[in-house]
Write a protein that holds these residues in place. Structure first.
Motif, PDB file in Angstrom:
ATOM      1  N   LYS A   1       8.000   4.259 -40.120  1.00  0.00           N
ATOM      2  CA  LYS A   1       9.214   5.065 -40.034  1.00  0.00           C
ATOM      3  C   LYS A   1       9.598   5.265 -38.569  1.00  0.00           C
ATOM      4  CE  LYS A   1      11.136   9.586 -41.304  1.00  0.00           C
ATOM      5  NZ  LYS A   1      10.882  10.866 -42.030  1.00  0.00           N
ATOM      6  N   PRO A   2      10.826   4.898 -38.190  1.00  0.00           N
ATOM      7  CA  PRO A   2      11.192   4.986 -36.775  1.00  0.00           C
ATOM      8  C   PRO A   2      11.332   6.430 -36.303  1.00  0.00           C
ATOM      9  CG  PRO A   2      13.077   4.287 -38.094  1.00  0.00           C
ATOM     10  CD  PRO A   2      11.892   4.309 -39.015  1.00  0.00           C
ATOM     11  N   ALA A   3      11.059   6.627 -35.023  1.00  0.00           N
ATOM     12  CA  ALA A   3      11.211   7.946 -34.421  1.00  0.00           C
ATOM     13  C   ALA A   3      12.689   8.286 -34.267  1.00  0.00           C
ATOM     14  CB  ALA A   3      10.519   7.972 -33.056  1.00  0.00           C
ATOM     15  N   ASP A   4      12.973   9.553 -34.066  1.00  0.00           N
ATOM     16  CA  ASP A   4      14.337  10.006 -33.807  1.00  0.00           C
ATOM     17  C   ASP A   4      14.879   9.246 -32.600  1.00  0.00           C
ATOM     18  OD1 ASP A   4      16.676  11.326 -33.089  1.00  0.00           O
ATOM     19  OD2 ASP A   4      15.867  13.312 -33.516  1.00  0.00           O
ATOM     20  N   PRO A   5      16.006   8.530 -32.753  1.00  0.00           N
ATOM     21  CA  PRO A   5      16.503   7.715 -31.649  1.00  0.00           C
ATOM     22  C   PRO A   5      17.171   8.519 -30.533  1.00  0.00           C
ATOM     23  CG  PRO A   5      18.035   7.608 -33.477  1.00  0.00           C
ATOM     24  CD  PRO A   5      16.848   8.399 -33.953  1.00  0.00           C
ATOM     25  N   GLY A   6      17.415   9.813 -30.778  1.00  0.00           N
ATOM     26  CA  GLY A   6      18.046  10.623 -29.746  1.00  0.00           C
ATOM     27  C   GLY A   6      19.560  10.653 -29.836  1.00  0.00           C
ATOM     28  N   PHE A   7      20.103  10.033 -30.866  1.00  0.00           N
ATOM     29  CA  PHE A   7      21.551  10.116 -31.109  1.00  0.00           C
ATOM     30  C   PHE A   7      21.781  10.309 -32.604  1.00  0.00           C
ATOM     31  CE2 PHE A   7      20.373   5.604 -30.843  1.00  0.00           C
ATOM     32  CZ  PHE A   7      20.767   5.130 -32.087  1.00  0.00           C
ATOM     33  N   LEU A   8      22.978  10.743 -32.967  1.00  0.00           N
ATOM     34  CA  LEU A   8      23.296  11.086 -34.345  1.00  0.00           C
ATOM     35  C   LEU A   8      23.315   9.824 -35.209  1.00  0.00           C
ATOM     36  CD1 LEU A   8      23.979  13.850 -35.642  1.00  0.00           C
ATOM     37  CD2 LEU A   8      26.397  13.197 -35.515  1.00  0.00           C
ATOM     38  N   LEU A   9      22.510   9.826 -36.261  1.00  0.00           N
ATOM     39  CA  LEU A   9      22.504   8.701 -37.191  1.00  0.00           C
ATOM     40  C   LEU A   9      23.461   8.974 -38.350  1.00  0.00           C
ATOM     41  CD1 LEU A   9      18.711   7.758 -37.444  1.00  0.00           C
ATOM     42  CD2 LEU A   9      20.557   6.388 -36.453  1.00  0.00           C
ATOM     43  N   PRO A  10      24.049   7.943 -38.922  1.00  0.00           N
ATOM     44  CA  PRO A  10      24.941   8.141 -40.066  1.00  0.00           C
ATOM     45  C   PRO A  10      24.200   8.728 -41.256  1.00  0.00           C
ATOM     46  CG  PRO A  10      25.163   5.920 -39.164  1.00  0.00           C
ATOM     47  CD  PRO A  10      23.962   6.527 -38.530  1.00  0.00           C
ATOM     48  N   GLN A  11      24.903   9.550 -42.025  1.00  0.00           N
ATOM     49  CA  GLN A  11      24.326  10.070 -43.265  1.00  0.00           C
ATOM     50  C   GLN A  11      24.525   9.095 -44.418  1.00  0.00           C
ATOM     51  OE1 GLN A  11      26.338  13.894 -43.459  1.00  0.00           O
ATOM     52  NE2 GLN A  11      24.586  14.925 -42.541  1.00  0.00           N
ATOM     53  N   SER A  12      25.444   8.143 -44.252  1.00  0.00           N
ATOM     54  CA  SER A  12      25.646   7.093 -45.239  1.00  0.00           C
ATOM     55  C   SER A  12      26.210   5.870 -44.531  1.00  0.00           C
ATOM     56  CB  SER A  12      26.602   7.550 -46.348  1.00  0.00           C
ATOM     57  OG  SER A  12      27.959   7.425 -45.931  1.00  0.00           O
ATOM     58  N   PHE A  13      26.316   4.771 -45.269  1.00  0.00           N
ATOM     59  CA  PHE A  13      26.865   3.550 -44.679  1.00  0.00           C
ATOM     60  C   PHE A  13      28.337   3.713 -44.304  1.00  0.00           C
ATOM     61  CE2 PHE A  13      28.147   3.331 -49.044  1.00  0.00           C
ATOM     62  CZ  PHE A  13      29.271   2.525 -49.108  1.00  0.00           C
ATOM     63  N   MET A  14      28.977   4.768 -44.790  1.00  0.00           N
ATOM     64  CA  MET A  14      30.399   4.979 -44.499  1.00  0.00           C
ATOM     65  C   MET A  14      30.647   5.681 -43.173  1.00  0.00           C
ATOM     66  SD  MET A  14      31.846   5.883 -48.325  1.00  0.00           S
ATOM     67  CE  MET A  14      30.452   6.892 -48.826  1.00  0.00           C
ATOM     68  N   GLU A  15      29.576   5.972 -42.420  1.00  0.00           N
ATOM     69  CA  GLU A  15      29.741   6.640 -41.123  1.00  0.00           C
ATOM     70  C   GLU A  15      29.203   5.804 -39.962  1.00  0.00           C
ATOM     71  OE1 GLU A  15      27.877   9.306 -43.427  1.00  0.00           O
ATOM     72  OE2 GLU A  15      29.863   9.066 -44.302  1.00  0.00           O
ATOM     73  N   VAL A  16      28.950   4.516 -40.170  1.00  0.00           N
ATOM     74  CA  VAL A  16      28.465   3.667 -39.076  1.00  0.00           C
ATOM     75  C   VAL A  16      29.649   3.377 -38.164  1.00  0.00           C
ATOM     76  CG1 VAL A  16      27.325   1.522 -38.443  1.00  0.00           C
ATOM     77  CG2 VAL A  16      26.729   2.655 -40.591  1.00  0.00           C
ATOM     78  N   GLY A  17      29.670   4.053 -37.006  1.00  0.00           N
ATOM     79  CA  GLY A  17      30.863   3.970 -36.171  1.00  0.00           C
ATOM     80  C   GLY A  17      30.647   3.451 -34.768  1.00  0.00           C
ATOM     81  N   SER A  18      29.403   3.140 -34.382  1.00  0.00           N
ATOM     82  CA  SER A  18      29.161   2.685 -33.016  1.00  0.00           C
ATOM     83  C   SER A  18      28.176   1.532 -33.009  1.00  0.00           C
ATOM     84  CB  SER A  18      28.613   3.834 -32.154  1.00  0.00           C
ATOM     85  OG  SER A  18      27.275   4.135 -32.525  1.00  0.00           O
ATOM     86  N   GLU A  19      28.243   0.724 -31.960  1.00  0.00           N
ATOM     87  CA  GLU A  19      27.305  -0.381 -31.796  1.00  0.00           C
ATOM     88  C   GLU A  19      25.875   0.140 -31.698  1.00  0.00           C
ATOM     89  OE1 GLU A  19      27.797  -3.570 -31.858  1.00  0.00           O
ATOM     90  OE2 GLU A  19      29.969  -3.844 -31.604  1.00  0.00           O
ATOM     91  N   GLN A  20      25.719   1.310 -31.089  1.00  0.00           N
ATOM     92  CA  GLN A  20      24.389   1.900 -30.936  1.00  0.00           C
ATOM     93  C   GLN A  20      23.774   2.202 -32.292  1.00  0.00           C
ATOM     94  OE1 GLN A  20      24.189   5.968 -29.325  1.00  0.00           O
ATOM     95  NE2 GLN A  20      22.637   5.261 -27.862  1.00  0.00           N
ATOM     96  N   GLN A  21      24.550   2.840 -33.172  1.00  0.00           N
ATOM     97  CA  GLN A  21      24.077   3.116 -34.531  1.00  0.00           C
ATOM     98  C   GLN A  21      23.810   1.810 -35.276  1.00  0.00           C
ATOM     99  OE1 GLN A  21      27.436   5.422 -35.903  1.00  0.00           O
ATOM    100  NE2 GLN A  21      26.322   7.355 -35.690  1.00  0.00           N
ATOM    101  N   LEU A  22      24.729   0.869 -35.144  1.00  0.00           N
ATOM    102  CA  LEU A  22      24.609  -0.403 -35.859  1.00  0.00           C
ATOM    103  C   LEU A  22      23.348  -1.148 -35.452  1.00  0.00           C
ATOM    104  CD1 LEU A  22      25.904  -2.465 -37.797  1.00  0.00           C
ATOM    105  CD2 LEU A  22      27.036  -3.460 -35.799  1.00  0.00           C
TER     106      LEU A  22
END
Length: 401
Positions: free
Chosen positions: A24-45
């Motif tokens: 299980k990955p550690a907290d990346p330090g930025f907001l992760l999407p709650q669903s696939f409908m909120e993937v809005g940045s290259e960083q999240q992607l």
């Protein structure tokens, strides 16, 4: 295929659970999407693509898909167990949901061998992102009246029109596209065709839409003389409505075949209770209020009914009275219950319920407020709650249109 024993299921569950704990990955330090409908940045992607690839490489995604196309060819029960463990350990989502849950099962079911070889493995690895081109700005929920045109020109189709709510359209490599090939058809439904369209051709412009939450994820996609190969057509011209309806069966949870993985952060009543135990009203815990407790019990009953309904749907003898009623109503029951529960969590917070992500005093960092606002997308996508109610009325209860 031999029946899977309880011992095999338990051994596999322990295997998956151990792997998830270790990976299980550690907290990346930025907001992760709650669903696939909120993937809005290259960083999240990038983060989510790496995670999905890791899950697939471990063998816990697409387990029931054919081995020849990146799956493991196993009994679907193993994928169900893997998904349950992913939910239980609250790992990140597998973001390529339109591919994993809709396009992939469709291609597996009715696609050619060439289609399967071309598309399926890239869906599982996360290399090839898929989006959906059904809804249009001027036609709301009237999908049968789609006006995006596809005109055959030699070895290509030329596409002109606009699609809306194309989740991750700005990142996608492919789109499942419903377009009109015969505007003169006597029935509007007979004029539609279904395409597995590339997104990286000239004339396709996907523009992100900023949502109420401040996040992105949806796009509006414009087609201007975009040329796609004729072999992108699935089935025959005029069969688009039939294929689209089959696709929506996958989207609404009424058909099996999805690759698995988490599509969204699953929040249950127990989570809400644990996180809001210390909320006080008039110097007493708000959860001790008898009215609040009565409302809470209603939500608990609804959640339990949905869980038991999903299990009942797989037992024919318990579902013969109204065949497919549970599958066809699942989307409406689940998304509306989710919305009400998240709204209830905000109401319990009193004045703090007005705080949002970024406010220092917001409970759980504004998690519930963000979750509530994001819940509306699920009540719209795949057909609005009103459309779902009509489907139940007409196709299950036999009521007139």
């Amino acid at each position: 295929m031999n029946a899977v024993t309880d011992q095999q299921k338990q051994a596999f569950r322990e295997e998956v659970s151990a792997w998830l704990r270790a990976n299980k990955p550690a907290d990346p330090g930025f907001l992760l999407p709650q669903s696939f409908m909120e993937v809005g940045s290259e960083q999240q992607l990038d983060f989510l693509r790496e995670w999905q690839y890791k899950v697939w490489s471990a063998g816990y995604l697409g387990m029931a898909w054919p081995e020849a196309y990146g799956g493991r060819g196993m009994d679907p029960v193993f994928q169900a167990i893997a998904d349950q463990e992913m939910r239980r350990q609250a790992v990140p989502i597998c973001f390529n949901v339109i591919g994993l849950g809709w396009a992939g099962p469709l291609i597996n079911d009715i696609g050619s061998e060439a289609d399967k070889a071309r598309y399926l493995k890239g869906i599982l690895t996360g290399e090839d992102i898929w989006c959906q081109g059904f809804s249009e700005p001027d036609h709301g929920s009237d999908l049968g009246n789609a006006q995006t045109r596809a005109v055959r020109d030699g070895d290509d189709y030329v596409i002109n029109g606009t699609k809306i709510w194309t989740t991750m359209g700005n990142f996608a490599k492919y789109m499942i596209l419903l377009a009109r090939t015969n505007p003169q058809a006597e029935r509007k439904y007979d004029g539609l065709s279904f395409f597995l369209s590339p997104m990286d051709v000239p004339g396709i412009d996907a523009r992100p839409i900023r949502k109420l939450t401040g996040e992105y994820g949806f796009t509006e996609t414009f087609f201007t003389d975009a040329r796609i190969p004729a072999d992108c057509l699935m089935g025959q011209e005029g069969e688009g409505w039939k294929i689209a309806m089959k696709t929506l069966q996958y989207e609404r949870g009424a058909e099996a075949g999805a690759a698995g993985g988490l599509a969204f952060v699953r929040i249950v009543i127990d989570d809400m209770i644990d996180q809001l135990r210390d909320v006080r009203r008039d110097d007493a815990p708000v959860l001790d209020d008898p009215v609040v407790r009565d409302q809470l019990v209603q939500l608990v009953m609804e959640e339990k009914a949905i869980t038991l309904g999903d299990r009942r749907a797989n037992i024919g003898a318990l579902s013969n009275d109204y065949p497919f009623s549970l599958q066809l109503s699942n989307k409406l029951r689940f998304t509306e219950n989710t919305r009400r529960m998240r709204q209830f969590a905000i109401n319990l917070q009193g004045a703090d319920g007005a705080l949002y992500v970024g406010d220092e005093e917001a409970r759980q960092g504004g998690f519930w407020q963000r979750a509530y606002l994001n819940s509306f997308s699920a009540t719209i996508g795949g057909g609005t709650s009103q459309v779902q109610a009509n489907i139940i009325a007409e196709h299950i209860l036999g009521l007139p249109k």
